[in-house]
Design a protein around this motif. Structure first.
Motif: not given
Length: 141
Positions: A39, A64, A68
């Motif tokens: 992130r 992740e 994203l």
């Protein structure tokens, strides 16, 4: 284990007139820490990712990154031998990475990072010979 590899990349980036690489750390075998690192990465302007990680960390990182959109062409990923096709397939078989995410990893550039091996020595010599002009010519933008 990845320090010599990371130091070489940082030194050559400086020699090529590039901004110093951003280091984003995470805790080993801690999926939440790995996800948070991704992130953080997603909020940075850098789009070339040199990933130094162990196989246990890959599900958090790649799941992740896929969520994203970082595996859809916006970022170039360079990885170590930690995630060979066999190791990624084993994670898929264990249900830790989806087939869709695995498919996005195909073609990812992998480089050895063991500083005492012949292949790393050849990589280091070739990389060190690049002039700033040659580095500029390889800029993907």
């Amino acid at each position: 284990w990845g320090s010599p590899y990371a130091q070489l990349i940082a030194a050559r980036a400086a020699a090529c007139g590039l901004n110093p690489p951003l280091k984003i750390k995470f805790e080993y075998d801690d999926e939440q820490s790995a996800r948070e690192a991704v992130r953080t990465l997603s909020k940075q302007p850098q789009t070339i990712v040199v990933l130094l990680a162990f196989v246990n960390d890959l599900p958090g990182i790649f799941n992740e990154a896929d969520a994203l959109g970082l595996l859809s062409g916006s970022h170039a990923w360079i990885g170590s031998r930690s995630f060979s096709p066999a190791s990624v397939n084993a994670l898929v078989d264990a249900g830790r990475i989806s087939n869709t995410t695995r498919d996005k990893l195909e073609g990812m550039l992998q480089a050895g990072h063991a500083p005492n091996t012949e292949s790393f020595g050849l990589f280091k010599q070739s990389f060190a010979r690049l002039s700033p002009e040659e580095c500029e010519a390889m800029d993907p933008q």
